[in-house]
Design a protein around this motif. Structure first.
Motif, short mmCIF file in Angstrom:
data_model
loop_
_atom_site.label_atom_id
_atom_site.label_comp_id
_atom_site.label_asym_id
_atom_site.label_seq_id
_atom_site.Cartn_x
_atom_site.Cartn_y
_atom_site.Cartn_z
N LYS A 128 0.83 -1.20 0.00
CA LYS A 128 0.00 0.00 0.00
C LYS A 128 0.87 1.25 0.00
CE LYS A 128 -3.28 0.69 3.17
NZ LYS A 128 -4.06 0.20 4.29
N LEU A 129 1.88 1.17 0.84
CA LEU A 129 2.76 2.31 1.00
C LEU A 129 3.51 2.63 -0.29
CD1 LEU A 129 3.99 4.25 3.04
CD2 LEU A 129 5.74 2.56 3.45
N VAL A 130 4.08 1.59 -0.86
CA VAL A 130 4.88 1.82 -2.06
C VAL A 130 3.98 2.18 -3.24
CG1 VAL A 130 6.54 0.79 -3.65
CG2 VAL A 130 6.76 0.40 -1.21
N ASP A 131 2.77 1.60 -3.25
CA ASP A 131 1.82 1.96 -4.29
C ASP A 131 1.46 3.45 -4.24
OD1 ASP A 131 1.81 -0.50 -5.34
OD2 ASP A 131 -0.10 -1.15 -4.48
N GLY A 132 1.57 4.00 -3.03
CA GLY A 132 1.27 5.42 -2.87
C GLY A 132 2.28 6.32 -3.57
N LYS A 134 4.57 7.62 -6.74
CA LYS A 134 4.48 7.64 -8.20
C LYS A 134 5.52 6.68 -8.77
CE LYS A 134 2.69 12.27 -8.86
NZ LYS A 134 3.29 13.46 -8.28
N GLU A 135 5.25 6.20 -9.96
CA GLU A 135 6.13 5.23 -10.59
C GLU A 135 7.60 5.67 -10.59
OE1 GLU A 135 5.53 2.16 -11.51
OE2 GLU A 135 7.63 1.96 -12.15
N GLN A 137 9.08 7.80 -8.65
CA GLN A 137 9.63 7.85 -7.29
C GLN A 137 9.93 6.45 -6.78
OE1 GLN A 137 6.50 9.75 -5.15
NE2 GLN A 137 6.86 11.77 -6.07
N ARG A 138 9.00 5.54 -7.07
CA ARG A 138 9.18 4.17 -6.63
C ARG A 138 10.46 3.56 -7.24
NH1 ARG A 138 4.46 0.00 -7.90
NH2 ARG A 138 3.63 2.01 -8.44
N PHE A 139 10.62 3.86 -8.50
CA PHE A 139 11.77 3.36 -9.25
C PHE A 139 13.09 3.85 -8.63
CE2 PHE A 139 14.46 3.60 -13.20
CZ PHE A 139 14.53 2.24 -13.40
N ILE A 140 13.09 5.13 -8.29
CA ILE A 140 14.30 5.72 -7.70
C ILE A 140 14.61 5.10 -6.34
CG2 ILE A 140 15.11 7.85 -6.60
CD1 ILE A 140 15.53 8.16 -9.46
N ILE A 141 13.58 4.95 -5.51
CA ILE A 141 13.78 4.37 -4.18
C ILE A 141 14.28 2.94 -4.31
CG2 ILE A 141 12.50 3.47 -2.17
CD1 ILE A 141 13.04 6.32 -1.80
N GLU A 142 13.67 2.22 -5.23
CA GLU A 142 14.06 0.83 -5.45
C GLU A 142 15.53 0.73 -5.85
OE1 GLU A 142 12.13 -1.60 -4.73
OE2 GLU A 142 13.32 -3.25 -5.52
#
Lengths: 183, 272
Positions: A128-132, A134-135, A137-142
């Motif tokens: 849920k958290l990671v879905d929150g 944006k794509e 941003q998620r990519f960068i964090i990953e």
């Protein structure tokens, strides 16, 4: 956020420095699941994950005197130490893959540690958290947080300007902060 | 740059996820030390990343805890005894197999400590400070006694392991420049492997010996050998079936998934 241990951090650190078995119990019971979760997101192989958790606790245990409470909390130090071990492992495995026709270790199962944006393990809360995010941003964090890329590696490999990498990291973390009700 | 610009630049987030060079990290640390508001911001960022770890919790296999704690050295928690004159103390020995010298040594330690205690006690009953000195000395003796008992217990254990082992494999130097050896005790019936690493050389910081078995030509990891391997006569490693040979390599701390062949130090074949 809830405090997860019954005693205060300075006291726990002190007891760890004294090599108390009780302190290890407390440390392990409070933090092993969180650290294991981080490891499982970084490497997919379970046995490797187990080895890494072991390596992490051995290193935490042996290097506790290097922890500087002036720079941040114990939990953060432990997470970073664990991530660094996993990152080293990811990198050295990549290294070994490239020179594989040499020896015995051909036979050892190599884990696919290649870049993957799918998380190997997802709790509902985390999803849920990671879905929150944006794509982008998620990519960068990953990449930066869980795969150990440096910002310039991300910039180079994915052709994103360095400034943009910084901005996205900031936005992603800001987004995460909203979820943790921090005062 | 003022502090709010600094905060908004994204550098603190990069610091928190360790995406900075050492020089940049130092700069951030200096800023944090100088400006409490920067520090507070960094703490909040770190807390949110801690939160990320927190929601991603996953329980490790239960057996892992024991495995990990077996790799650690713990302080022996010696109880502080107050021995007063006239008091006799009965010490239970761990088993009937405790060698005579441990019994003799511990008895002597106890007699010595009681004697010392009595001497001091009768000399100055009123002096609390001296009593404290006795207690300290006494706990030192208790410590020593525990160490003797621990060592004797370990020796007894090691002897039992040697007796039980179906195969004793001497690992010999893999290269001319290596001068060490080690002994593997393989208890096939109970699927247990032990190592006596006594004559392995000290390693530099950050390296660890790792034991491998060769099964049908493939290396099988039997675990890393504890860093403090000189402290005990025998260490239990992972069990293995069908091993044809055993080998030890030097690996980075924590061990590797596969053996680093250039760092192979000793090896030995299992006699058929």
């Amino acid at each position: 956020m809830s405090t997860r241990i019954q005693i205060q951090e300075p006291e726990l650190v002190q007891q760890l420095q004294e090599r108390s078995a009780k302190a290890f119990d407390m440390l392990y019971d409070s933090y092993s699941a969180a650290l294991y979760g981080v490891i499982q997101r970084m490497v997919t192989d379970e046995e490797l994950a187990n080895d890494l958790l072991q390596e992490a606790f051995v290193k935490i245990w042996n290097n506790i005197s290097q922890y500087d409470s002036g720079k941040g909390r114990l939990f953060t130090w432990m997470i970073n130490l664990t991530r660094n071990l996993a990152i080293d492992k990811l990198r050295s495995r990549g290294h070994r893959n490239s020179q594989k026709n040499r020896s015995l270790d051909n036979a050892v199962n190599e884990v696919d540690s290649s870049l993957s944006t799918t998380f190997s393990v997802e709790s509902i809360g985390l999803k849920k958290l990671v879905d929150g995010l944006k794509e982008d941003q998620r990519f960068i964090i990953e990449l930066l947080y869980f795969k150990g890329y440096t910002q310039s590696e991300v910039a180079e490999e994915f052709d994103i300007p360095l400034g943009t990498v910084k901005t996205r990291v900031r936005m992603a973390v800001t987004e995460l902060r909203k979820h943790f009700d921090l005062k | 740059m003022n502090t709010s610009e600094y905060i908004e630049s994204g550098i603190l987030e990069l610091y928190a996820i360790q995406g900075l060079t050492p020089a940049e990290m130092q700069e951030v640390e200096a800023m944090c030390a100088a400006h409490p508001e920067v520090r507070a911001e960094l703490d909040a960022i770190c807390a949110s990343l801690e939160g990320l770890a927190e929601v991603g919790k996953l329980n490790p296999p239960p057996a892992l805890k024991t495995r990990i704690s077996s790799q650690l050295t713990f302080a022996t928690e010696a109880p502080v005894h107050n021995i007063l004159p006239g008091e006799t103390r009965v010490v239970a020995m761990n088993s009937s197999m405790t060698p005579w010298y441990a019994v003799a040594a511990s008895t002597m330690l106890l007699i010595a400590s009681s004697g010392t205690a009595y001497h001091f006690y009768s000399k100055s009953q009123s002096s609390e400070q001296e009593l404290l000195a006795i207690q300290t000395k006494n706990s030192v003796l208790a410590d020593q006694y525990q160490n003797v008992q621990k060592a004797s217990f370990e020796i007894t254990e090691a002897m039992a392991i040697m007796e039980r082992a179906d195969a004793k494999v001497k690992l010999m130097p893999a290269k001319p420049e290596v001068t060490m050896s080690a002994m593997v005790y393989w208890d096939k019936a109970n699927n247990k492997t032990y190592i006596d690493p006594a004559s392995l050389a000290e390693l530099e910081e950050g390296s660890q010996y790792q034991l491998w078995a060769l099964v049908d030509g493939k290396p099988v990891d039997l675990g890393v050998i504890a860093v403090d391997f000189r402290n005990r006569p025998m260490y239990e490693m992972k069990g293995v079936e069908g091993a044809q040979a055993f080998a030890i390599t030097i690996e980075p701390m924590g061990g590797s998934a596969g053996p680093t062949m250039e760092k192979l130090v000793v090896l030995g074949k299992v006699a058929v």
